[in-house]
Design a protein around this motif. Sequence first.
Motif, PDB file in Angstrom:
ATOM      1  N   ALA A  30       0.827  -1.205   0.000  1.00 30.67           N
ATOM      2  CA  ALA A  30       0.000   0.000   0.000  1.00 30.67           C
ATOM      3  C   ALA A  30       0.863   1.256   0.000  1.00 30.67           C
ATOM      4  N   ILE A  31       1.954   1.260   0.778  1.00 33.35           N
ATOM      5  CA  ILE A  31       2.833   2.432   0.819  1.00 33.35           C
ATOM      6  C   ILE A  31       3.476   2.658  -0.542  1.00 33.35           C
ATOM      7  N   VAL A  32       3.983   1.604  -1.143  1.00 34.93           N
ATOM      8  CA  VAL A  32       4.641   1.733  -2.444  1.00 34.93           C
ATOM      9  C   VAL A  32       3.652   2.216  -3.503  1.00 34.93           C
ATOM     10  N   GLU A  33       2.439   1.680  -3.494  1.00 33.48           N
ATOM     11  CA  GLU A  33       1.458   2.110  -4.497  1.00 33.48           C
ATOM     12  C   GLU A  33       1.091   3.579  -4.300  1.00 33.48           C
ATOM     13  N   ARG A  34       0.981   4.017  -3.045  1.00 32.46           N
ATOM     14  CA  ARG A  34       0.660   5.425  -2.789  1.00 32.46           C
ATOM     15  C   ARG A  34       1.794   6.342  -3.229  1.00 32.46           C
ATOM     16  N   VAL A  35       3.034   5.962  -2.936  1.00 37.18           N
ATOM     17  CA  VAL A  35       4.184   6.813  -3.241  1.00 37.18           C
ATOM     18  C   VAL A  35       4.491   6.842  -4.732  1.00 37.18           C
ATOM     19  N   TYR A  36       4.483   5.664  -5.383  1.00 39.88           N
ATOM     20  CA  TYR A  36       4.897   5.584  -6.786  1.00 39.88           C
ATOM     21  C   TYR A  36       3.720   5.540  -7.766  1.00 39.88           C
ATOM     22  N   GLY A  37       2.495   5.379  -7.245  1.00 39.87           N
ATOM     23  CA  GLY A  37       1.337   5.324  -8.112  1.00 39.87           C
ATOM     24  C   GLY A  37       1.245   4.061  -8.933  1.00 39.87           C
ATOM     25  N   LYS A  38       1.866   2.990  -8.445  1.00 38.62           N
ATOM     26  CA  LYS A  38       1.900   1.740  -9.192  1.00 38.62           C
ATOM     27  C   LYS A  38       2.003   0.575  -8.214  1.00 38.62           C
ATOM     28  N   PRO A  39       1.242  -0.505  -8.437  1.00 39.23           N
ATOM     29  CA  PRO A  39       1.355  -1.672  -7.554  1.00 39.23           C
ATOM     30  C   PRO A  39       2.768  -2.272  -7.620  1.00 39.23           C
ATOM     31  N   TYR A  40       3.220  -2.828  -6.506  1.00 34.70           N
ATOM     32  CA  TYR A  40       4.565  -3.383  -6.430  1.00 34.70           C
ATOM     33  C   TYR A  40       4.509  -4.796  -5.884  1.00 34.70           C
ATOM     34  N   SER A  41       5.184  -5.716  -6.534  1.00 37.15           N
ATOM     35  CA  SER A  41       5.234  -7.093  -6.069  1.00 37.15           C
ATOM     36  C   SER A  41       6.439  -7.274  -5.151  1.00 37.15           C
TER      37      SER A  41
END
Length: 174
Positions: A33-44
């Motif tokens: 959730a943090i990565v998606e909020r910061v970068y605007g993209k889902p992260y695996s």
Amino acid sequence: MPDVSEYTPRSVYMLEPHAAHAIAESGYIPIEAIVERVYGKPYSSLRGCQRDDEHIGNDSVKLYELASDEDYLEALGDLDDAEMYLGRDSRTGEGVLKTGMTELYYWLSIRVADENTPATVEANPPPTQDLENAVFEDRFFADRAFSPSLRLVLGDLIRRGELPRGDYLFRHWW
């Protein structure tokens, strides 16, 4: 007691890839959730861990040590390094390098097809193919083709003030 080493307490933060299960009361940090909020993209995050250690499995635990200045600065240096190794070309026997952009921006340039943008690469491109601005049919193949190291992403999130400096235990489960 002579020769007894001094105990140094350490803070270890728990990373949880499944954001729905990471609540304040559990003490887990929802890294997805943090990565998606910061970068605007889902992260695996599992793919990122597998980039750090290719043999890490689904039911896995990995410690990322970023509490010391040396470890943290090394992670930032690795993230900002303008040269990425894409793999060995079987035809020439030489390594293929990508220069001019960080791992993070390389990953952010890779997208998933939608109604306005058709796929531009096959589902399983060779590891040496330059995927800058590539568009995949679905997220699974995009994640598998390239996900930046979780250690490097953690370093960047600490630098941005999104996470505290410290050591992170990634526990992945299904």
